[in-house]
Structure formats: C-alpha cells, structure tokens
Design a protein around this motif. Sequence first.
Motif, PDB file in Angstrom:
ATOM      1  N   CYS A  42       1.118  -1.450   0.348  1.00  0.00           N
ATOM      2  CA  CYS A  42      -0.014   0.482  -0.107  1.00  0.00           C
ATOM      3  C   CYS A  42       1.043   1.474   0.268  1.00  0.00           C
ATOM      4  O   CYS A  42       0.632   2.379  -0.976  1.00  0.00           O
ATOM      5  CB  CYS A  42      -1.276   0.009   1.152  1.00  0.00           C
ATOM      6  N   ILE A  43       1.918   1.455   1.230  1.00  0.00           N
ATOM      7  CA  ILE A  43       2.962   2.292   1.036  1.00  0.00           C
ATOM      8  C   ILE A  43       3.321   2.263  -0.718  1.00  0.00           C
ATOM      9  O   ILE A  43       3.755   4.086  -0.923  1.00  0.00           O
ATOM     10  CB  ILE A  43       3.943   2.474   1.885  1.00  0.00           C
ATOM     11  N   MET A  44       3.854   1.656  -1.224  1.00  0.00           N
ATOM     12  CA  MET A  44       4.103   1.889  -2.972  1.00  0.00           C
ATOM     13  C   MET A  44       3.364   2.277  -3.752  1.00  0.00           C
ATOM     14  O   MET A  44       3.287   2.303  -4.826  1.00  0.00           O
ATOM     15  CB  MET A  44       5.446   0.323  -2.587  1.00  0.00           C
ATOM     16  N   ALA A  94      16.003  21.580  -1.519  1.00  0.00           N
ATOM     17  CA  ALA A  94      16.236  21.495  -0.207  1.00  0.00           C
ATOM     18  C   ALA A  94      14.593  20.970   0.051  1.00  0.00           C
ATOM     19  O   ALA A  94      13.406  20.514   0.707  1.00  0.00           O
ATOM     20  CB  ALA A  94      15.548  22.346   0.681  1.00  0.00           C
ATOM     21  N   TYR A  95      13.333  21.655  -1.243  1.00  0.00           N
ATOM     22  CA  TYR A  95      11.969  20.611  -1.189  1.00  0.00           C
ATOM     23  C   TYR A  95      11.925  19.580  -2.323  1.00  0.00           C
ATOM     24  O   TYR A  95      11.383  18.932  -2.635  1.00  0.00           O
ATOM     25  CB  TYR A  95      10.846  22.201  -1.565  1.00  0.00           C
ATOM     26  N   ALA A  96      13.336  20.176  -3.737  1.00  0.00           N
ATOM     27  CA  ALA A  96      12.228  19.165  -4.230  1.00  0.00           C
ATOM     28  C   ALA A  96      12.770  17.059  -4.462  1.00  0.00           C
ATOM     29  O   ALA A  96      12.053  16.192  -5.103  1.00  0.00           O
ATOM     30  CB  ALA A  96      13.844  18.813  -6.029  1.00  0.00           C
ATOM     31  N   SER A  97      13.290  17.382  -2.836  1.00  0.00           N
ATOM     32  CA  SER A  97      13.576  15.549  -2.864  1.00  0.00           C
ATOM     33  C   SER A  97      12.248  15.037  -2.029  1.00  0.00           C
ATOM     34  O   SER A  97      11.892  14.006  -1.779  1.00  0.00           O
ATOM     35  CB  SER A  97      14.884  15.952  -1.473  1.00  0.00           C
ATOM     36  N   THR A 123      10.892   8.640  -4.808  1.00  0.00           N
ATOM     37  CA  THR A 123      12.212   7.438  -4.141  1.00  0.00           C
ATOM     38  C   THR A 123      11.681   8.114  -2.419  1.00  0.00           C
ATOM     39  O   THR A 123      11.960   6.965  -2.115  1.00  0.00           O
ATOM     40  CB  THR A 123      13.469   7.911  -4.179  1.00  0.00           C
ATOM     41  N   ARG A 124      10.883   8.853  -2.300  1.00  0.00           N
ATOM     42  CA  ARG A 124      10.662   9.055  -0.940  1.00  0.00           C
ATOM     43  C   ARG A 124       9.616   7.209  -0.483  1.00  0.00           C
ATOM     44  O   ARG A 124       9.444   7.295   0.985  1.00  0.00           O
ATOM     45  CB  ARG A 124       9.633  10.559  -0.513  1.00  0.00           C
ATOM     46  N   TRP A 125       8.411   7.480  -1.362  1.00  0.00           N
ATOM     47  CA  TRP A 125       8.471   6.053  -0.637  1.00  0.00           C
ATOM     48  C   TRP A 125       8.714   5.224  -1.060  1.00  0.00           C
ATOM     49  O   TRP A 125       8.605   4.218   0.230  1.00  0.00           O
ATOM     50  CB  TRP A 125       7.256   5.927  -2.159  1.00  0.00           C
ATOM     51  N   LEU A 170      11.699   2.213   6.056  1.00  0.00           N
ATOM     52  CA  LEU A 170      11.407   2.547   7.563  1.00  0.00           C
ATOM     53  C   LEU A 170      10.167   1.663   8.008  1.00  0.00           C
ATOM     54  O   LEU A 170      10.249   0.866   9.116  1.00  0.00           O
ATOM     55  CB  LEU A 170      11.129   4.194   7.193  1.00  0.00           C
ATOM     56  N   PHE A 171       9.215   1.400   7.468  1.00  0.00           N
ATOM     57  CA  PHE A 171       7.748   0.163   7.459  1.00  0.00           C
ATOM     58  C   PHE A 171       8.088  -0.642   8.114  1.00  0.00           C
ATOM     59  O   PHE A 171       7.919  -1.232   9.214  1.00  0.00           O
ATOM     60  CB  PHE A 171       6.828   0.492   6.969  1.00  0.00           C
TER      61      PHE A 171
END
Length: 412
Positions: free
Chosen positions: A173-175, A263-266, A271-273, A279-280
Amino acid sequence: MGDIAVSKLDHDNHILLDQSLLRVPVELLRKNFRSAHFEVERDGSYVKNTLKETATGSVNGRSSQADVLKNLDSMIARMRGVKRKLAAFAEEEDRLHRHEEARIKHISELYDMHSVDDVKYESWSRTRLDRLLVDYLLRHGYIDSAKELAKEKGIEQLVDLETFDQMIRIRRCIMRRSVTEALAWCTAGDIKKELRKMDSNLEFMLRFQQYIELVRDRTTRPADILAYAHKHLVPYKNSYPREVLQACGMLALPPGSAQEIDAYASLYSPTRWVMLAALFTMTHNALLSLPQIPLLHVALSSGLSALKTPACHSSNDDAAGPPSHSTSLSLAASVCPICSTELNELARNVPYAFHSKSHVEPDLLLMPNGRAYGKARLEEYARKAGLPDGQVKDLRTGEVYDMDRLKKVYIT
C-alpha cells in the motif's frame, strides 16, 4: 577423538539462528494482550462515565426516562462490542500458544540428538531449511508460494505467515502511494505507545508524507492544509525541527517551482515512497524482534565464512578461479565452493574463516603456475601417471614440471 569432536552437536550454537522462532510468538502475545487491555480500558472508562452521568441525571431529575433507556442501550451495545473484540483476542491468543508449543517441541527435539551423524538430525535440519526458505519467500513478498511450501512441508505453526502477510500488504500500500493503512497500524491498540518507547519516527514520517500529498494536490484548500499541519506536525517541532520548517516553506512553493530548490525537490521525489516502505519494514521487524535480513542469508553467510580463505578472492584469477570444464568432473571433490561461479561474489563481503587447527598439507610445494600442493600427493600422482623421476604433474591443469622448479612454501 578428532572425528568425535567434529561430529559432536553444539546445541547452543545451533539455536542462535532460531532465536526469533520463539521470540516472535511471545512478542505477538504481548501485543495481543496490550491491545485487549487497551480496548477494555477505553470502553470501560466510557461505560463508567456514562453510567455515572445517567445515575446523577436520573437522581436529579435532569434526565428523562427515555434518555436513561437510551444511555443504557448505548452501554449494553458498547459492552457487547467489547465482548466480540475480547473473543477475537482470545482466539488469537490460543493460536499463538499453539504456535509457541509447536516451536518449543521443534527446538527440544534438537536436544535429544548429540551428534550430527544422528539419523534424526538430517530430518530436523531439513525442517529448519524449509523454515528458512519460507522466511525468505515471505520477506520478498511471495506470500502464496510461502503458504504452499509451508502447507506442503507441514510447518505452518513454525513460520509467521500471518505476521508477514500483514507487513507485505501494508508495504505494498505504501508503494502504491497510500499511507492510510500504515497509519492505521501505527495507531492501532497500544502500538503507538510502543513506537514512542522505541523512539521511532515512523508515524511522523507518514504524517509528513500525507501533508506533502495535500500540498501537492492544488485543489486542497489552504485552510485544510494548515489545520492538518497544526494537528499532526506542529506537536513534533522540537523533535523534528527541520521537517516542520520545510512543511511551512512548502506552502509558499508550488510543486512545480520547488523542483528548482534541492531542499524541497527531494520532498516531491518518488523515492520517498521507497524510503517509507523500508522504514515501515524496519520498524515492524524491530517491534516484533525479527531480524532485519532473511535468516537464510545469515545461515549462508555463516557457512560461506567457515570456508572462505584469502585465496578465494585473490587478484590472481588463474590461481583462485574455478577449474576449467575439462578438469571439473574429475576433481569435483577438490573444488572450493567459495571459488565457484555461483558463490564467489556472494561470499565476497563475509569475513575469512578462523580455524584453530590447520588442515593444510605440511609439505607444500609451489608450482610455476602459482598452484601449491603437498609433496607426498604430487609424488603419488606422478607415480600413478607414470612420469619419469624428478617430474610432477599439476593435479588440476595436467601441466608437467621438473622438481627443481618447485619452491618450498610455508603457512604464515
């Protein structure tokens, strides 16, 4: 005596790999008990307060008969809900006790064996290998294959099918860019308190990602974004000041213009997902005392390390590499598994073996091609091959050399 020492079974070292086998059901039992206690405390407080208010209102005459009956019906319905939940918790507890009993029985069978030559040990080792394979399949998302293998081998109670099934479902679900299921897991029962004890940042990072998606959706009203930030992000300003400041700055930067600022583009990067899913998984495993890597990798690493020597990854590929196809069949017994094509790269990062007793031939001679063999073995092989006196043949390549070209070497 040497053979007896080698074949003797070291029980303590064997069960090092099986710590999670007994620990996971215990952690799940603790989690189940905490969840049941949480439900009882929450609904019990509601019933007590409602009963007190109803009794006070009835005595003072502020509550009508209809209001009193309505409150009583509400309390009865609430307690029936608690009864259904407690029945589910009791069923889960019985299931976990059965799993724990089966696992204790499996481990205790090992202590009835005292040698690796025992007939029962082969069967026990096969069962453990099946468990490791199921664990590997579960961690990589092959749920159906893992269930079929566990059912075929009859080891359903020795593996954590339900636990990994839930974890993989939430991870997927996160992906798929949804944090709803992960947040529900974080706030279910007493998990939130346990995550706080672990000093985990999972819930905050999920809330932060949900905030990012609200900002990304330009149809969301600014008032709703601010309300969400005040409720879920601002309380963490002392723990995560950088992220909270970024959340404030995002309101002034639309997603299109934010791509120009590192600082905001990332924050808008896909890739944050992947990071959140990892992390989960890490938090879930830590909460249940599960190893972060598959147990199959741990077992393979131990076995590879026990065989690995510096020569296995020597820069001299000719000396350290696997034998050619023409010689591999006749010399299969002497081929080092670490030097094989299949395992060489896998064993590259494991430590070298430590042996308190050397099994290397004491009379080593170094050939011009870089290979070393025992003098007695070379002479015996030359005699069998019918070579003239003073000549020897390489056992693997078949090259012939004069004895005076060989050098005596020593282990350092």
